[in-house]
Each structure stands twice: as structure tokens, then as C-alpha cells.
Design a protein around this motif. Structure first.
Motif, PDB file in Angstrom:
ATOM      1  N   GLU A  25      96.664  49.267 -53.160  1.00 62.34           N
ATOM      2  CA  GLU A  25      95.332  49.580 -52.654  1.00 62.34           C
ATOM      3  C   GLU A  25      95.372  50.327 -51.328  1.00 62.34           C
ATOM      4  O   GLU A  25      94.556  51.218 -51.081  1.00 62.34           O
ATOM      5  CB  GLU A  25      94.526  48.286 -52.469  1.00 62.34           C
ATOM      6  CG  GLU A  25      94.125  47.616 -53.775  1.00 62.34           C
ATOM      7  CD  GLU A  25      93.409  46.293 -53.537  1.00 62.34           C
ATOM      8  OE1 GLU A  25      93.625  45.682 -52.473  1.00 62.34           O
ATOM      9  OE2 GLU A  25      92.658  45.875 -54.428  1.00 62.34           O
ATOM     10  N   GLN A  26      96.328  49.982 -50.456  1.00 61.57           N
ATOM     11  CA  GLN A  26      96.282  50.459 -49.077  1.00 61.57           C
ATOM     12  C   GLN A  26      97.449  51.350 -48.666  1.00 61.57           C
ATOM     13  O   GLN A  26      97.410  51.948 -47.585  1.00 61.57           O
ATOM     14  CB  GLN A  26      96.215  49.250 -48.126  1.00 61.57           C
ATOM     15  CG  GLN A  26      95.011  48.371 -48.379  1.00 61.57           C
ATOM     16  CD  GLN A  26      94.907  47.185 -47.439  1.00 61.57           C
ATOM     17  OE1 GLN A  26      94.012  46.379 -47.562  1.00 61.57           O
ATOM     18  NE2 GLN A  26      95.832  47.067 -46.491  1.00 61.57           N
ATOM     19  N   ILE A 109     102.702  55.002 -57.264  1.00 63.98           N
ATOM     20  CA  ILE A 109     103.828  55.918 -57.056  1.00 63.98           C
ATOM     21  C   ILE A 109     103.359  57.209 -56.396  1.00 63.98           C
ATOM     22  O   ILE A 109     104.052  57.786 -55.559  1.00 63.98           O
ATOM     23  CB  ILE A 109     104.525  56.233 -58.397  1.00 63.98           C
ATOM     24  CG1 ILE A 109     104.995  54.934 -59.077  1.00 63.98           C
ATOM     25  CG2 ILE A 109     105.691  57.178 -58.185  1.00 63.98           C
ATOM     26  CD1 ILE A 109     105.970  54.120 -58.283  1.00 63.98           C
ATOM     27  N   ALA A 110     102.178  57.663 -56.756  1.00 70.42           N
ATOM     28  CA  ALA A 110     101.658  58.908 -56.196  1.00 70.42           C
ATOM     29  C   ALA A 110     101.058  58.717 -54.813  1.00 70.42           C
ATOM     30  O   ALA A 110     101.127  59.622 -53.977  1.00 70.42           O
ATOM     31  CB  ALA A 110     100.602  59.504 -57.124  1.00 70.42           C
ATOM     32  N   LEU A 111     100.472  57.543 -54.548  1.00 71.62           N
ATOM     33  CA  LEU A 111      99.679  57.362 -53.346  1.00 71.62           C
ATOM     34  C   LEU A 111     100.260  56.382 -52.334  1.00 71.62           C
ATOM     35  O   LEU A 111      99.741  56.278 -51.223  1.00 71.62           O
ATOM     36  CB  LEU A 111      98.275  56.877 -53.735  1.00 71.62           C
ATOM     37  CG  LEU A 111      97.479  57.776 -54.684  1.00 71.62           C
ATOM     38  CD1 LEU A 111      96.183  57.085 -55.101  1.00 71.62           C
ATOM     39  CD2 LEU A 111      97.180  59.105 -54.028  1.00 71.62           C
ATOM     40  N   GLY A 112     101.330  55.695 -52.684  1.00 72.70           N
ATOM     41  CA  GLY A 112     101.820  54.597 -51.852  1.00 72.70           C
ATOM     42  C   GLY A 112     102.348  54.990 -50.497  1.00 72.70           C
ATOM     43  O   GLY A 112     102.225  54.230 -49.534  1.00 72.70           O
ATOM     44  N   GLY A 170      97.011  64.709 -59.343  1.00 72.13           N
ATOM     45  CA  GLY A 170      95.632  65.032 -58.989  1.00 72.13           C
ATOM     46  C   GLY A 170      94.648  64.054 -59.602  1.00 72.13           C
ATOM     47  O   GLY A 170      93.645  63.681 -58.967  1.00 72.13           O
ATOM     48  N   MET A 171      94.911  63.620 -60.818  1.00 71.00           N
ATOM     49  CA  MET A 171      94.053  62.623 -61.461  1.00 71.00           C
ATOM     50  C   MET A 171      94.096  61.305 -60.699  1.00 71.00           C
ATOM     51  O   MET A 171      93.087  60.585 -60.606  1.00 71.00           O
ATOM     52  CB  MET A 171      94.474  62.433 -62.917  1.00 71.00           C
ATOM     53  CG  MET A 171      94.195  63.647 -63.794  1.00 71.00           C
ATOM     54  SD  MET A 171      94.956  63.530 -65.442  1.00 71.00           S
ATOM     55  CE  MET A 171      93.964  62.235 -66.200  1.00 71.00           C
ATOM     56  N   SER A 172      95.249  60.988 -60.126  1.00 73.29           N
ATOM     57  CA  SER A 172      95.374  59.776 -59.322  1.00 73.29           C
ATOM     58  C   SER A 172      94.471  59.843 -58.094  1.00 73.29           C
ATOM     59  O   SER A 172      93.763  58.879 -57.765  1.00 73.29           O
ATOM     60  CB  SER A 172      96.830  59.583 -58.888  1.00 73.29           C
ATOM     61  OG  SER A 172      96.973  58.436 -58.086  1.00 73.29           O
ATOM     62  N   ILE A 173      94.466  60.990 -57.423  1.00 77.09           N
ATOM     63  CA  ILE A 173      93.607  61.165 -56.250  1.00 77.09           C
ATOM     64  C   ILE A 173      92.140  61.118 -56.652  1.00 77.09           C
ATOM     65  O   ILE A 173      91.315  60.487 -55.983  1.00 77.09           O
ATOM     66  CB  ILE A 173      93.941  62.487 -55.537  1.00 77.09           C
ATOM     67  CG1 ILE A 173      95.370  62.429 -54.986  1.00 77.09           C
ATOM     68  CG2 ILE A 173      92.947  62.761 -54.409  1.00 77.09           C
ATOM     69  CD1 ILE A 173      95.874  63.753 -54.463  1.00 77.09           C
ATOM     70  N   MET A 174      91.796  61.774 -57.753  1.00 72.06           N
ATOM     71  CA  MET A 174      90.416  61.737 -58.242  1.00 72.06           C
ATOM     72  C   MET A 174      89.962  60.304 -58.489  1.00 72.06           C
ATOM     73  O   MET A 174      88.854  59.907 -58.108  1.00 72.06           O
ATOM     74  CB  MET A 174      90.285  62.541 -59.539  1.00 72.06           C
ATOM     75  CG  MET A 174      90.300  64.045 -59.385  1.00 72.06           C
ATOM     76  SD  MET A 174      90.144  64.856 -61.003  1.00 72.06           S
ATOM     77  CE  MET A 174      88.490  64.324 -61.487  1.00 72.06           C
ATOM     78  N   ALA A 175      90.809  59.530 -59.152  1.00 71.09           N
ATOM     79  CA  ALA A 175      90.455  58.147 -59.465  1.00 71.09           C
ATOM     80  C   ALA A 175      90.281  57.330 -58.192  1.00 71.09           C
ATOM     81  O   ALA A 175      89.337  56.540 -58.069  1.00 71.09           O
ATOM     82  CB  ALA A 175      91.523  57.523 -60.362  1.00 71.09           C
ATOM     83  N   ARG A 176      91.169  57.515 -57.218  1.00 70.36           N
ATOM     84  CA  ARG A 176      91.071  56.781 -55.963  1.00 70.36           C
ATOM     85  C   ARG A 176      89.795  57.151 -55.212  1.00 70.36           C
ATOM     86  O   ARG A 176      89.212  56.326 -54.498  1.00 70.36           O
ATOM     87  CB  ARG A 176      92.306  57.054 -55.114  1.00 70.36           C
ATOM     88  CG  ARG A 176      92.352  56.318 -53.783  1.00 70.36           C
ATOM     89  CD  ARG A 176      92.281  54.805 -53.926  1.00 70.36           C
ATOM     90  NE  ARG A 176      93.356  54.247 -54.720  1.00 70.36           N
ATOM     91  CZ  ARG A 176      94.532  53.859 -54.211  1.00 70.36           C
ATOM     92  NH1 ARG A 176      94.762  53.973 -52.928  1.00 70.36           N
ATOM     93  NH2 ARG A 176      95.454  53.349 -55.013  1.00 70.36           N
ATOM     94  N   ASP A 177      89.350  58.384 -55.379  1.00 79.09           N
ATOM     95  CA  ASP A 177      88.138  58.849 -54.712  1.00 79.09           C
ATOM     96  C   ASP A 177      86.864  58.523 -55.484  1.00 79.09           C
ATOM     97  O   ASP A 177      85.782  58.971 -55.117  1.00 79.09           O
ATOM     98  CB  ASP A 177      88.205  60.359 -54.479  1.00 79.09           C
ATOM     99  CG  ASP A 177      89.191  60.741 -53.391  1.00 79.09           C
ATOM    100  OD1 ASP A 177      89.629  59.839 -52.635  1.00 79.09           O
ATOM    101  OD2 ASP A 177      89.537  61.930 -53.286  1.00 79.09           O
ATOM    102  N   GLY A 178      87.005  57.751 -56.569  1.00 79.23           N
ATOM    103  CA  GLY A 178      85.828  57.305 -57.304  1.00 79.23           C
ATOM    104  C   GLY A 178      85.544  58.063 -58.590  1.00 79.23           C
ATOM    105  O   GLY A 178      84.504  57.850 -59.215  1.00 79.23           O
TER     106      GLY A 178
END
Length: 203
Positions: A25-26, A109-112, A170-178
Motif C-alpha cells: 500500500e505504501q 513489484i511495480a510500485l514498491g 502503466g495499468m498498475s499506476i492507473m489502478a493505484r490512482d483509482g
């Protein structure tokens, strides 16, 4: 006769999964030891005794994530009859996994850990290796497609693998952004529309 050894005072795997969720999450840098100990239900000495440093705990959390989360994404890639269908299923399962209501959105893995000071260099390096491993899996599926005859010989498998890995990130970032499941699926469909130009084949 009494059992030998000291019984564990906590469920190590359950505690690790709690830590994994906080990191997911963080991110590594955004997570404090106080937040980890609170989520795990342990005091700091117990965490250090069981897992070592914060960096070692993060490494164990990443391995747990890789083993237990998103297996359906990679299963879809390998089980499809053709490479094209495999990549389409890979992206569709990505959209589903990244927007599940019962877990953090996006990919650990993409955002950690993407960048930061010297203290998080090991975390960044570990996740970079995981991302490169994902590209290798995509590359292997394309190579299998060449062997099976559904991908033309001579295509740039590395470039195609990197493209679809980038789409997934990019899909990971989209999902994290709502972003919603429908939004991610539209992105996946747009990416698959590029398949013929990249792979030189027809759907």
C-alpha cells in the motif's frame, strides 16, 4: 517428554503477509517500522529477531508477494493456445488483479520502490530484478509462439516483451490512482490493437 525448543509466539507467515500488505500500500520508503509492528501485532525486537532489518523484511515480503499474488496473470500467459491470446489474457487478468476490492490496487513489484536514498538502493535493485524477470517470461512466451508457428520468425521479441511489460506497469499506476476495471480493460484492448504491427501477424 516435553517438546524441545521454544515454541513460536506468533504465526510468522501471517505476520509477513501483514507486512507485505503495508509495503504494498505504501511502498518501502513510505512505510515506517512503527506501522509495520502495528500491522504485524509485534514489538520491534520481535520483528528484528524474526526477520532482521526492515530491508530483509521487505525482501521476504516481496518474495511472498511474488509467490502468492497474481499467479493467475502468468498462468493466463502460459496456458493460452497462441502467443497473441496469451498476451491478451495476461493483460485482462492484470486488469482484474489490479482492481480487486479485497487487496491494495496496483502491483507491489511495480510500485514498491522506484528511487530514493542509499538506504533503499537494495529494495530498488530487488524490484528491478523482479521486473526484468517478468520481461523474460514475456519473451519466453513469444519465443514459444515462434516455435509453434503463430508468431513470425525474425520479430523483435525483446522489444515486444518490453512494450507489454510497460503497458502492465502503466495499468498498475492507473489502478493505484483509482482507475476502474473497465478503464484498465480499455487500455489492455488498445495495447492489443498494436499487436499486429509489433508482431507482424493477424488476429
Amino acid at each position: 517428554m516435553p517438546a524441545r525448543g521454544r515454541p513460536r509466539a506468533f504465526d510468522r507467515e501471517a505476520a509477513l503477509f501483514c507486512a507485505m500488505r503495508v509495503f504494498w500500500e505504501q511502498g518501502y520508503e513510505g512505510t515506517s517500522m512503527a506501522e509495520l509492528t502495528s500491522a504485524m501485532g509485534l514489538n520491534a525486537p520481535s520483528v528484528y529477531a524474526a526477520f532482521g532489518s526492515k530491508a530483509e523484511l521487505f525482501k521476504a515480503a516481496v518474495e511472498a508477494y511474488s509467490e502468492h499474488v497474481g499467479a493467475e496473470i502468468w498462468d493466463a500467459l502460459s496456458k493460452a493456445e497462441t502467443a497473441r491470446q496469451g498476451f491478451a489474457d495476461f493483460l485482462d487478468q492484470t486488469a482484474l488483479a489490479y482492481t480487486r476490492a479485497d487487496q491494495p490496487h496496483g502491483c507491489m513489484i511495480a510500485l514498491g520502490a522506484l528511487h530514493g536514498g542509499a538506504d533503499i538502493v537494495p529494495a530498488c535493485g530487488m524490484l528491478r530484478e523482479k521486473r526484468l524477470e517478468n520481461i523474460r517470461l514475456l519473451h519466453e512466451r513469444l519465443s514459444q509462439g515462434i516455435e509453434d508457428g503463430d508468431v513470425p520468425e525474425g520479430v523483435d521479441c525483446r522489444q515486444i516483451a518490453e512494450f507489454y511489460a510497460t503497458v502492465q506497469h502503466g495499468m498498475s499506476i492507473m489502478a493505484r490512482d483509482g482507475g476502474s476495471l473497465e478503464q484498465l480493460r480499455r487500455t489492455a484492448a488498445a495495447a492489443m490493437a498494436a499487436w499486429d504491427g509489433l508482431a507482424g501477424t493477424q488476429s
